[in-house]
Design an enzyme around this catalytic site. Structure first.
Site, PDB file in Angstrom:
ATOM      1  N   CYS A   7      -9.074  43.265 103.843  1.00  0.00           N
ATOM      2  CA  CYS A   7      -9.688  44.326 104.662  1.00  0.00           C
ATOM      3  C   CYS A   7     -11.096  44.609 104.157  1.00  0.00           C
ATOM      4  O   CYS A   7     -12.008  44.850 104.958  1.00  0.00           O
ATOM      5  CB  CYS A   7      -8.844  45.600 104.623  1.00  0.00           C
ATOM      6  SG  CYS A   7      -7.413  45.553 105.720  1.00  0.00           S
ATOM      7  N   ASP A  30     -11.891  29.931 100.545  1.00  0.00           N
ATOM      8  CA  ASP A  30     -11.015  30.419  99.480  1.00  0.00           C
ATOM      9  C   ASP A  30     -11.786  30.386  98.159  1.00  0.00           C
ATOM     10  O   ASP A  30     -12.521  29.437  97.868  1.00  0.00           O
ATOM     11  CB  ASP A  30      -9.755  29.552  99.386  1.00  0.00           C
ATOM     12  CG  ASP A  30      -8.665  30.215  98.558  1.00  0.00           C
ATOM     13  OD1 ASP A  30      -7.616  30.566  99.151  1.00  0.00           O
ATOM     14  OD2 ASP A  30      -8.843  30.387  97.339  1.00  0.00           O
ATOM     15  N   HIS A  46      -5.150  44.563 110.010  1.00  0.00           N
ATOM     16  CA  HIS A  46      -4.238  44.356 108.881  1.00  0.00           C
ATOM     17  C   HIS A  46      -2.786  44.232 109.345  1.00  0.00           C
ATOM     18  O   HIS A  46      -2.213  45.170 109.895  1.00  0.00           O
ATOM     19  CB  HIS A  46      -4.349  45.505 107.870  1.00  0.00           C
ATOM     20  CG  HIS A  46      -3.488  45.321 106.665  1.00  0.00           C
ATOM     21  ND1 HIS A  46      -3.978  44.855 105.460  1.00  0.00           N
ATOM     22  CD2 HIS A  46      -2.157  45.501 106.477  1.00  0.00           C
ATOM     23  CE1 HIS A  46      -2.989  44.765 104.594  1.00  0.00           C
ATOM     24  NE2 HIS A  46      -1.869  45.170 105.188  1.00  0.00           N
ATOM     25  N   ASN A  85       1.849  31.539 103.557  1.00  0.00           N
ATOM     26  CA  ASN A  85       2.860  32.035 102.638  1.00  0.00           C
ATOM     27  C   ASN A  85       3.304  33.405 103.117  1.00  0.00           C
ATOM     28  O   ASN A  85       2.482  34.302 103.270  1.00  0.00           O
ATOM     29  CB  ASN A  85       2.286  32.132 101.212  1.00  0.00           C
ATOM     30  CG  ASN A  85       1.965  30.757 100.651  1.00  0.00           C
ATOM     31  OD1 ASN A  85       2.709  29.810 100.869  1.00  0.00           O
ATOM     32  ND2 ASN A  85       0.853  30.639  99.948  1.00  0.00           N
ATOM     33  N   GLY A  91       5.270  33.076  97.442  1.00  0.00           N
ATOM     34  CA  GLY A  91       4.063  33.177  96.616  1.00  0.00           C
ATOM     35  C   GLY A  91       2.889  33.821  97.322  1.00  0.00           C
ATOM     36  O   GLY A  91       1.733  33.558  96.980  1.00  0.00           O
ATOM     37  N   HIS A  96      -2.139  40.555 103.222  1.00  0.00           N
ATOM     38  CA  HIS A  96      -2.819  40.664 104.525  1.00  0.00           C
ATOM     39  C   HIS A  96      -2.728  39.249 105.100  1.00  0.00           C
ATOM     40  O   HIS A  96      -3.271  38.311 104.503  1.00  0.00           O
ATOM     41  CB  HIS A  96      -4.273  41.118 104.298  1.00  0.00           C
ATOM     42  CG  HIS A  96      -5.103  41.256 105.550  1.00  0.00           C
ATOM     43  ND1 HIS A  96      -5.961  42.321 105.758  1.00  0.00           N
ATOM     44  CD2 HIS A  96      -5.244  40.448 106.634  1.00  0.00           C
ATOM     45  CE1 HIS A  96      -6.591  42.168 106.922  1.00  0.00           C
ATOM     46  NE2 HIS A  96      -6.170  41.036 107.476  1.00  0.00           N
ATOM     47  N   HIS A  98      -2.716  35.640 106.374  1.00  0.00           N
ATOM     48  CA  HIS A  98      -3.791  34.643 106.387  1.00  0.00           C
ATOM     49  C   HIS A  98      -3.189  33.247 106.459  1.00  0.00           C
ATOM     50  O   HIS A  98      -2.077  33.011 105.982  1.00  0.00           O
ATOM     51  CB  HIS A  98      -4.676  34.776 105.146  1.00  0.00           C
ATOM     52  CG  HIS A  98      -3.916  34.737 103.858  1.00  0.00           C
ATOM     53  ND1 HIS A  98      -3.280  35.845 103.354  1.00  0.00           N
ATOM     54  CD2 HIS A  98      -3.673  33.730 102.987  1.00  0.00           C
ATOM     55  CE1 HIS A  98      -2.672  35.515 102.218  1.00  0.00           C
ATOM     56  NE2 HIS A  98      -2.890  34.236 101.979  1.00  0.00           N
ATOM     57  N   HIS A 100      -4.048  29.337 105.443  1.00  0.00           N
ATOM     58  CA  HIS A 100      -4.900  28.414 104.708  1.00  0.00           C
ATOM     59  C   HIS A 100      -5.152  27.188 105.587  1.00  0.00           C
ATOM     60  O   HIS A 100      -4.202  26.645 106.178  1.00  0.00           O
ATOM     61  CB  HIS A 100      -4.203  27.925 103.431  1.00  0.00           C
ATOM     62  CG  HIS A 100      -3.836  28.999 102.451  1.00  0.00           C
ATOM     63  ND1 HIS A 100      -4.506  29.177 101.263  1.00  0.00           N
ATOM     64  CD2 HIS A 100      -2.861  29.943 102.472  1.00  0.00           C
ATOM     65  CE1 HIS A 100      -3.948  30.171 100.586  1.00  0.00           C
ATOM     66  NE2 HIS A 100      -2.947  30.659 101.292  1.00  0.00           N
TER      67      HIS A 100
HETATM   68  P1  AMP Z   1      -1.712  33.475  99.129  1.00  0.00           P
HETATM   69  O1  AMP Z   1      -1.252  33.043  97.768  1.00  0.00           O
HETATM   70  O2  AMP Z   1      -1.158  32.660 100.244  1.00  0.00           O
HETATM   71  O3  AMP Z   1      -1.506  34.972  99.326  1.00  0.00           O
HETATM   72  O4  AMP Z   1      -3.261  33.184  99.157  1.00  0.00           O
HETATM   73  C1  AMP Z   1      -4.232  34.066  98.741  1.00  0.00           C
HETATM   74  C2  AMP Z   1      -5.486  33.272  98.575  1.00  0.00           C
HETATM   75  O5  AMP Z   1      -6.586  34.173  98.580  1.00  0.00           O
HETATM   76  C3  AMP Z   1      -5.571  32.475  97.273  1.00  0.00           C
HETATM   77  O6  AMP Z   1      -5.709  31.096  97.577  1.00  0.00           O
HETATM   78  C4  AMP Z   1      -6.810  33.043  96.582  1.00  0.00           C
HETATM   79  O7  AMP Z   1      -7.567  32.051  95.925  1.00  0.00           O
HETATM   80  C5  AMP Z   1      -7.565  33.653  97.737  1.00  0.00           C
HETATM   81  N1  AMP Z   1      -8.434  34.773  97.392  1.00  0.00           N
HETATM   82  C6  AMP Z   1      -8.136  35.887  96.680  1.00  0.00           C
HETATM   83  N2  AMP Z   1      -9.195  36.708  96.617  1.00  0.00           N
HETATM   84  C7  AMP Z   1     -10.183  36.121  97.329  1.00  0.00           C
HETATM   85  C8  AMP Z   1     -11.530  36.480  97.641  1.00  0.00           C
HETATM   86  N3  AMP Z   1     -12.076  37.632  97.219  1.00  0.00           N
HETATM   87  N4  AMP Z   1     -12.270  35.621  98.384  1.00  0.00           N
HETATM   88  C9  AMP Z   1     -11.739  34.451  98.818  1.00  0.00           C
HETATM   89  N5  AMP Z   1     -10.466  34.068  98.567  1.00  0.00           N
HETATM   90  C10 AMP Z   1      -9.708  34.885  97.826  1.00  0.00           C
HETATM   91 ZN    ZN Z   2      -5.802  44.180 104.867  1.00  0.00          ZN
END
Ligand code: AMP
Ligand code: ZN
Length: 116
Positions: A7, A30, A46, A85, A91, A96, A98, A100
C-alpha cells in the site's frame, strides 16, 4: 491499509522501480529478484490474498496486465512463471495480494526459487 508495504508503494511513500501502472494495478521490480526478470503485479486496492479477492473484473484485468508486462519485459515468447503465494504455508510474506512474474532465463534449470 496502514503498515502494508505494498500500500505504501502504491501511495508512493516507499519507492519502487515501476514497470507498469494504470488506475487499478501497479507493477514493480522485486527487491530480491530470483531471475533476470522478476516483477510483482499488485492491485492498488488492498486484498490480503486470493481468498479475499472477489472482484472478477479486477482478476481478469490483472491477467491482462501480466500479459502486457510479459511482452514489455520480452519474456512472452520464451516463457515465464506466474506465481502467487496464498497464506502462511505457501510462504506469503507480504499480506497484500501480488503475482510474481518471473523469467528471462530457463527456469527449468533454476535452483533456489523456494521462497517464491
Ligand atoms: P511473497 O513471499 O510471495 O509474499 O513475496 C513478497 C515479495 O516481495 C518478495 O519476493 C520480496 O522480495 C518482495 N518485496 C518485499 N518488499 C519489497 C519492496 N519494498 N519492493 C519490492 N519488492 C519487495
Ligand atoms: Zn496493502
Amino acid at each position: 491499509m496502514e503498515d502494508c508495504i505494498f500500500c505504501k508503494i502504491v501511495s508512493g511513500e516507499i519507492p519502487s522501480t515501476k514497470v507498469y501502472e494504470d488506475d487499478q494495478v501497479i507493477v514493480f521490480k522485486d527487491l530480491n529478484p530470483v531471475a533476470p526478470v522478476h516483477d510483482l503485479v499488485v492491485p492498488k486496492k488492498h486484498y490480503k490474498n486470493v481468498m479475499e479477492l472477489d472482484d472478477k473484473e479486477l482478476l481478469n484485468h490483472i491477467f491482462e496486465v501480466i500479459k502486457t508486462v510479459a511482452k514489455q519485459e520480452n519474456v512472452a515468447e520464451d516463457g515465464f512463471r506466474i506465481i502467487n503465494n496464498c497464506g502462511d504455508f505457501a510462504g506469503q510474506t507480504v499480506k497484500h495480494i501480488h503475482f510474481h512474474v518471473i523469467g528471462g532465463e530457463d527456469l527449468t534449470k533454476h535452483v533456489g526459487m523456494d521462497h517464491c
